[in-house]
Enzyme design. Structure first.
Site, PDB file in Angstrom:
ATOM      1  N   PRO A 217      -3.080  -0.583   3.856  1.00  0.00           N
ATOM      2  CA  PRO A 217      -2.354   0.475   4.004  1.00  0.00           C
ATOM      3  C   PRO A 217      -2.044   0.409   2.086  1.00  0.00           C
ATOM      4  O   PRO A 217      -1.868  -0.592   1.896  1.00  0.00           O
ATOM      5  CB  PRO A 217      -1.171  -0.165   4.088  1.00  0.00           C
ATOM      6  CG  PRO A 217      -1.349  -0.849   5.386  1.00  0.00           C
ATOM      7  CD  PRO A 217      -2.555  -1.759   4.773  1.00  0.00           C
ATOM      8  N   CYS A 218      -2.246   1.595   1.771  1.00  0.00           N
ATOM      9  CA  CYS A 218      -1.691   2.474   0.582  1.00  0.00           C
ATOM     10  C   CYS A 218      -0.648   3.040  -0.080  1.00  0.00           C
ATOM     11  O   CYS A 218      -0.735   2.929  -1.460  1.00  0.00           O
ATOM     12  CB  CYS A 218      -2.969   3.391  -0.517  1.00  0.00           C
ATOM     13  SG  CYS A 218      -2.067   4.941   0.924  1.00  0.00           S
ATOM     14  N   GLN A 219       0.368   2.244   0.480  1.00  0.00           N
ATOM     15  CA  GLN A 219       1.470   2.872  -0.287  1.00  0.00           C
ATOM     16  C   GLN A 219       2.005   2.240  -1.595  1.00  0.00           C
ATOM     17  O   GLN A 219       2.537   2.903  -1.930  1.00  0.00           O
ATOM     18  CB  GLN A 219       2.680   2.526   0.981  1.00  0.00           C
ATOM     19  CG  GLN A 219       2.603   4.342   2.129  1.00  0.00           C
ATOM     20  CD  GLN A 219       1.485   3.194   2.982  1.00  0.00           C
ATOM     21  OE1 GLN A 219       0.963   2.467   3.138  1.00  0.00           O
ATOM     22  NE2 GLN A 219       1.347   3.861   4.319  1.00  0.00           N
TER      23      GLN A 219
END
Length: 561
Positions: A215-217
């Site tokens: 996940p890149c958030q």
């Protein structure tokens, strides 16, 4: 331990001793430094760490003589702290080259032994971690690789992946050969490592490529980029899976922000500035430690036949035993990827740049018309596109193998005043197209949203995000449908999406509806090119290794003769 001997050391005492004691605690050493006096230095024979405080003469003690061994290995962070403390006034540190393992990331054994690869004519097998709805898996499958298993925590996203790649549908890619010991359900990577580690180790040599996109958030410039975001630590789980499966090659996709270091840390009291590391730097170090040569580069998806300007960090790694046989090592992967990119456009008969209109003009309301939405996951009262036929070559490629009624073509229900506002924006010659609207334009139209972009029909679309109202259609006063967003990501029309269309409020961080699934996905055409490049990379490395073996055997024979 000898009695204390007074030594004059001119340093900020409290802070120094506080930090030094932290190192002692990590090593579980049985002596203390007191702010009022110092002790003779202790040197541990057989221990790579030796700290000497002048003018005391070191006392040598064998590691074997200690009653307790270190509880945990020293972390890199602690090592840096020791280094900077020792460089303070009156101190000297004797530190041989350290090779201290971080718990859970110990060096992999036998890194000189090449991992097994399939027999000639057999496909490479891959596993996909943080798989989302399956964009990366789909692209690798389109490149001729076969999936073994995929790990995705969200139930909606996994449902989409399952509907397309696990359920033996009549689709133009191979379905996963799922292990019988692993339940086909949404798994977290921590769960599968905890419950199935022995079975994962049995897959060593059977998974040749390990892919994933954590996940890149926490890294994204579109988000808040929180260093403390727990999702940032998931790459460590990726490394654990690498250790378990020991694939020949690895692939990781993320936003460019993963290469940007978070805020600098410093010890103001000691006047020390520590250079921060990005999560990409940490990833490379961790993978190097377990036997892989790794390189990441930022690529623009629009150059690979994807009608969208989408810069992404692509990290490719190869087992060091194979990298030795490649000219330039892992950099060869990106040379091959560029060759594949050109070949892919030629094979698919695609131009260098595909515009938004080329991608989705067949999904315009004016062209296709509408009908009541029949999607079982949609409440009553919505309309959807009544699809007719493709209008461009790219659209024909996307529609190959699709059923007559495409999935996820539901239209949003905008209020009349919203539609009127959107139309004024489209018709405003002063409103910039293809870029995020600036503050003055948003204020002009009473838009509270900070990120909104009007598409330019003749250019690739802007980056598709997880929020459906980030992008406005280039000619119709509305946001995009899930299917239009998927087209701009290069998902084929036969690919079906599952789950809610949208979610909001507190559920936004807990659920992954269709718009979010598409926005998070790796563009399949980009993934296809990566898969083809990795195939060529491993073939090249294997051939070179075999040739070297033959040459060495011939030389040995000549020497004997």
């Amino acid at each position: 331990m000898l009695p204390p001997k007074r030594v004059t050391v001119e340093v900020p005492k409290l802070n120094f001793f506080k930090n030094f004691n932290e190192i002692e605690e990590n090593l579980n050493l049985h002596f203390k430094l007191h702010p009022e006096h110092a002790i003779r230095c202790v040197f541990l024979r057989g221990n790579p760490l030796s700290i000497t405080i002048h003018p005391s003469k070191p006392i040598e003690i064998s590691l074997d003589s200690l009653t307790s061994k270190p509880k945990v290995s020293m972390t890199r962070k602690t090592h840096h702290r020791a280094t900077h403390i020792a460089n303070t006034q009156g101190l000297r540190e004797t530190l041989p080259t350290l090779n201290i393992a971080i718990p859970g990331q110990e060096p992999m054994k036998n890194i000189d032994t090449p991992p097994p690869l399939p027999a000639p004519g057999q496909p490479l097998m891959f596993a996909d971690l943080f798989a989302g709805c399956g964009g990366l898996s789909l692209g690798l499958s389109l490149a001729g690789l076969n999936g073994v298993f995929a790990v995705e925590r969200d139930k909606m996203a996994f449902s989409t992946l399952s509907a397309n790649l696990l359920q033996e549908r009549d689709v133009p890619v191979a379905q996963f050969s799922w292990p019988d010991w692993l339940e086909k359900k949404a798994w977290g990577i921590d769960e599968i490592l905890e419950k199935h580690s022995p079975k994962l180790f049995e897959l060593k040599g059977k998974v040749h490529v390990l892919a994933g996109g954590p996940p890149c958030q926490g890294f994204s410039f579109a988000g808040r980029r929180l260093e403390s975001d727990p999702r940032n630590q998931l790459f460590e789980k990726y490394v654990e899976m690498v250790k378990a499966l020991q694939p020949a090659a690895i692939v990781l996709e993320n936003v460019p922000g993963m290469k940007v270091a978070h805020k600098a840390k410093s010890w103001k009291e000691l006047g020390i500035q520590i250079k921060p590391q990005s999560y990409y730097d940490k990833l490379v170090e961790s993978l190097d430690r377990v036997g892989y040569q790794v390189l990441g580069r930022i690529l623009d998806s629009s150059l690979f036949g994807v009608p969208q300007k989408r810069p992404r960090l692509i990290v490719i790694g190869i087992h060091k035993s194979l990298a030795l046989h490649l000219q330039g090592g892992v950099t060869r992967a990106f040379e091959l990827l560029e060759e594949v990119r050109i070949k892919q456009l030629q094979e698919l008969c695609l131009p260098e740049i595909i515009s938004a209109r080329d991608a989705i003009s067949d999904l315009e309301i004016e062209y296709a018309g509408t009908k009541p939405c029949t999607d079982p996951s949609s409440p009553a009262g919505f309309q959807e596109l009544a699809y007719t036929r493709p209008r461009t070559h790219y659209q024909s490629l996307m529609h190959q193998g699709a059923e007559s009624d495409m999935n996820s073509v539901r239209l949003s229900k905008h209020k009349p005043e919203i539609r009127e506002r959107f139309m004024r924006i489209i018709q405003d010659p002063e409103c910039a197209k293809g870029v995020v609207m600036h503050a003055a334009q948003r204020e002009k139209y009473g838009l509270k949203k900070h990120r909104i972009c009007l598409m330019r029909a003749d250019n690739p679309a802007p980056t598709i995000t997880t929020l459906p109202d980030d992008v406005l259609h280039y000619s119709e006063p509305r946001i995009l449908t899930v299917r239009e967003s998927a087209r701009l990501q290069s998902f084929p029309d036969w690919f079906q999406f599952r789950g809610k269309f949208t979610t909001g409020g507190s559920q936004r961080t807990k659920e992954c509806p269709r718009y979010t699934q598409v926005g998070n996905a790796v563009p399949p055409y980009l993934a296809r090119a990566i898969g083809l490049a990795i195939r060529s990379l491993l073939e090249e490395a294997t051939a070179a290794a075999s040739q070297q073996t033959v040459t060495e055997a011939e030389q040995e024979t000549l020497a004997i003769a």
